[in-house]
Design a protein around this motif. Structure first.
Motif, PDB file in Angstrom:
ATOM      1  N   SER A 265       0.857  -1.186   0.000  1.00 37.04           N
ATOM      2  CA  SER A 265       0.000   0.000   0.000  1.00 37.04           C
ATOM      3  C   SER A 265       0.891   1.234   0.000  1.00 37.04           C
ATOM      4  O   SER A 265       1.547   1.538   1.004  1.00 37.04           O
ATOM      5  CB  SER A 265      -0.900   0.015   1.250  1.00 37.04           C
ATOM      6  OG  SER A 265      -1.752  -1.104   1.266  1.00 37.04           O
TER       7      SER A 265
ATOM      8  N   GLU B  21       2.454   4.902   0.302  1.00 40.33           N
ATOM      9  CA  GLU B  21       2.216   5.981   1.259  1.00 40.33           C
ATOM     10  C   GLU B  21       1.588   7.200   0.573  1.00 40.33           C
ATOM     11  O   GLU B  21       0.946   8.022   1.218  1.00 40.33           O
ATOM     12  CB  GLU B  21       3.530   6.374   1.929  1.00 40.33           C
ATOM     13  CG  GLU B  21       4.133   5.251   2.780  1.00 40.33           C
ATOM     14  CD  GLU B  21       5.492   5.611   3.346  1.00 40.33           C
ATOM     15  OE1 GLU B  21       5.942   6.766   3.121  1.00 40.33           O
ATOM     16  OE2 GLU B  21       6.110   4.763   4.011  1.00 40.33           O
ATOM     17  N   VAL B  22       1.800   7.310  -0.752  1.00 41.65           N
ATOM     18  CA  VAL B  22       1.227   8.415  -1.541  1.00 41.65           C
ATOM     19  C   VAL B  22       0.162   7.830  -2.463  1.00 41.65           C
ATOM     20  O   VAL B  22       0.356   6.761  -3.043  1.00 41.65           O
ATOM     21  CB  VAL B  22       2.322   9.137  -2.356  1.00 41.65           C
ATOM     22  CG1 VAL B  22       1.732  10.270  -3.175  1.00 41.65           C
ATOM     23  CG2 VAL B  22       3.417   9.648  -1.438  1.00 41.65           C
ATOM     24  N   SER B  23      -0.960   8.504  -2.598  1.00 36.79           N
ATOM     25  CA  SER B  23      -2.079   7.939  -3.358  1.00 36.79           C
ATOM     26  C   SER B  23      -1.856   7.966  -4.869  1.00 36.79           C
ATOM     27  O   SER B  23      -2.338   7.092  -5.587  1.00 36.79           O
ATOM     28  CB  SER B  23      -3.370   8.678  -3.016  1.00 36.79           C
ATOM     29  OG  SER B  23      -3.252  10.063  -3.325  1.00 36.79           O
ATOM     30  N   SER B  24      -1.144   8.973  -5.371  1.00 36.17           N
ATOM     31  CA  SER B  24      -0.978   9.119  -6.824  1.00 36.17           C
ATOM     32  C   SER B  24       0.249   8.326  -7.289  1.00 36.17           C
ATOM     33  O   SER B  24       1.382   8.808  -7.238  1.00 36.17           O
ATOM     34  CB  SER B  24      -0.826  10.586  -7.198  1.00 36.17           C
ATOM     35  OG  SER B  24       0.271  11.160  -6.493  1.00 36.17           O
TER      36      SER B  24
ATOM     37  N   GLU C 107       6.111   1.447  -2.197  1.00 31.08           N
ATOM     38  CA  GLU C 107       5.557   1.746  -0.878  1.00 31.08           C
ATOM     39  C   GLU C 107       5.891   3.161  -0.422  1.00 31.08           C
ATOM     40  O   GLU C 107       5.023   3.886   0.078  1.00 31.08           O
ATOM     41  CB  GLU C 107       6.084   0.743   0.140  1.00 31.08           C
ATOM     42  CG  GLU C 107       5.519   0.941   1.537  1.00 31.08           C
ATOM     43  CD  GLU C 107       5.989  -0.109   2.525  1.00 31.08           C
ATOM     44  OE1 GLU C 107       5.457  -0.148   3.651  1.00 31.08           O
ATOM     45  OE2 GLU C 107       6.895  -0.900   2.165  1.00 31.08           O
TER      46      GLU C 107
ATOM     47  N   ALA D 236       5.583   5.728  -4.219  1.00 30.69           N
ATOM     48  CA  ALA D 236       4.443   5.551  -5.138  1.00 30.69           C
ATOM     49  C   ALA D 236       4.883   5.618  -6.601  1.00 30.69           C
ATOM     50  O   ALA D 236       4.222   6.213  -7.445  1.00 30.69           O
ATOM     51  CB  ALA D 236       3.340   6.571  -4.845  1.00 30.69           C
TER      52      ALA D 236
END
Length: 399
Positions: A27, A29-32, A347, A350
């Motif tokens: 997953s 740490e940054v969404s993009s 991770e 990203a």
């Protein structure tokens, strides 16, 4: 139950299947997330191509011929003559359209290889996985020729024994190379042509990255050009493969060609007639324009040049990396295991990169892709720069 084709069982998962498994529990740490994994051109396609496809879409009601339209073959022949300084290419006998280089490179092995003959295919390592699949499904195990940094990431053909050359029926080469972007000089290509004559083997030169290079004055040489410089204008035992995917940002058009030795072109055409893979008529018309126009290709090169100029110094501050001779990949060394590096980069930054070992196979000398990763600079400039900055930041934070 009988195993009807043992080659199917020998096929390895494609690199991106392995990558999906590697990343499945991560997953970011940054969404993009910025993907630099797949070599799919993302620059806009030429507007003229889109217009021609719409204008001639009605031709979809007609069966296309395997040999393709005469006008398409003529456009390809002219492009080859101009691009590689060839005196003459016969569009009737020395050119055959393909639905992209991928299907052509695969199908060629089924045409050439004597089923069950050991060592009938020689391939660079790392490599485009189609070469391996083609060999296995043609009933042979490929012989790997490693491409290491000590050889400028070019295949070490001196390591191939005379017995291996004699067993070989089909030699795959890739210039500019995938993933390192190394360009084979004419002298190296000519040495391979002499070996092909000596051992009666066929050279299949995958040149789909040939139109992405940094210096407008020094385009990469090609196999047919090297043959012509030897006075072999029949291109005996030489076939080159080209595509509009990278050159013209048209990967979905599935348009390319094979050119060279007229006898092998004829055999391959016969095979493809049964194989049933003629190019749709409206795709052929759009392709005629694309092979005849260089303005969009020059502009495309400029965009890649801008990305390499912006990205390479950022990464060179934290990794051992240099801009390639050609193509749109970077092939840096990793400070830790390449799989672990890719996982931690996703991770913490990203950014998705492809572990080098997924593009290569283990040999007695090791896996030439280990502790390297491939970065495809195909997304827009700002995304490439941001990805490089994220990578640099993550490395500076330490592992």
């Amino acid at each position: 139950d009988r195993d009807l084709n043992a080659g199917l069982e020998a096929l390895q998962p494609y690199p991106f299947e392995k990558l999906a498994r590697l990343f499945e529990d991560i997953s970011p740490e940054v969404s993009s997330v910025i993907p630099l994994t797949i070599g799919e051109p993302q620059h806009p396609p030429p507007e003229t191509v889109l217009s021609l496809l719409q204008e001639h879409a009605g031709l979809i009601a007609s069966y296309p011929a395997t040999a393709g339209r005469e006008a398409l073959r003529a456009a390809i022949a002219r492009w080859l003559e101009q691009r590689f300084s060839l005196s003459a290419v016969d569009p009737e006998r020395q050119v055959l359209p393909l639905n992209g280089t991928r299907e052509g490179l695969f199908a060629l092995a089924q045409t050439v290889v004597t089923h069950g003959k050991p060592g009938a295919v020689i391939s660079p390592n790392p490599f485009y996985q189609i070469y391996e699949g083609a060999a296995l499904l043609a009933g042979t195990e490929p012989v790997w020729v490693n491409c290491s940094e000590s050889d400028g990431f070019l295949p070490d053909f001196d390591a191939v024994t005379p017995a291996q050359w004699q067993a070989c029926e089909l030699l795959y080469i890739c210039t500019p190379g995938n993933p390192a972007g190394a360009v084979m000089p004419s002298g190296m290509l000519q040495k391979l042509i002499h070996l092909a004559d000596e051992h009666n083997l066929l050279i299949a030169s995958d040149e789909c990255y040939s139109e992405i290079y940094p210096d407008e004055g020094t385009p990469p040489p090609g196999l047919l050009q090297a043959a012509a410089e030897l006075g072999k204008h029949d291109y005996r035992r030489c076939l080159c493969f080209h595509s509009l995917s990278k050159r013209s940002n048209l990967p979905g058009l599935r348009s390319g060609f094979v050119a060279g030795d007229a006898e092998w072109i004829e055999r391959f055409k016969r095979y493809r007639t049964y194989h049933g893979c003629a190019m749709p008529p409206h795709h052929q018309i759009a392709s005629e324009w694309a092979w005849g126009d260089e303005n969009h290709v020059v502009a495309n090169r400029a965009r890649y040049r801008e990305k390499f100029t912006a990205v390479t110094p950022v990464l060179a501050d934290v990794l051992t990396v240099t801009a390639p001779d050609a193509g749109f990949y970077l092939w840096p060394e990793t400070p830790i295991n390449d799989e672990t590096f890719a996982q931690q980069l996703l991770e913490r930054a990203a950014v998705k990169v492809l572990p080098g070992r997924y593009l290569a196979r283990d040999t007695e000398q090791g896996n030439p892709g280990e502790n390297l990763v491939r970065l495809a600079l195909v997304t827009e400039l700002e995304n490439c720069v941001e990805a490089a900055e994220r990578i640099a930041h993550a490395i500076k934070q330490g592992w």
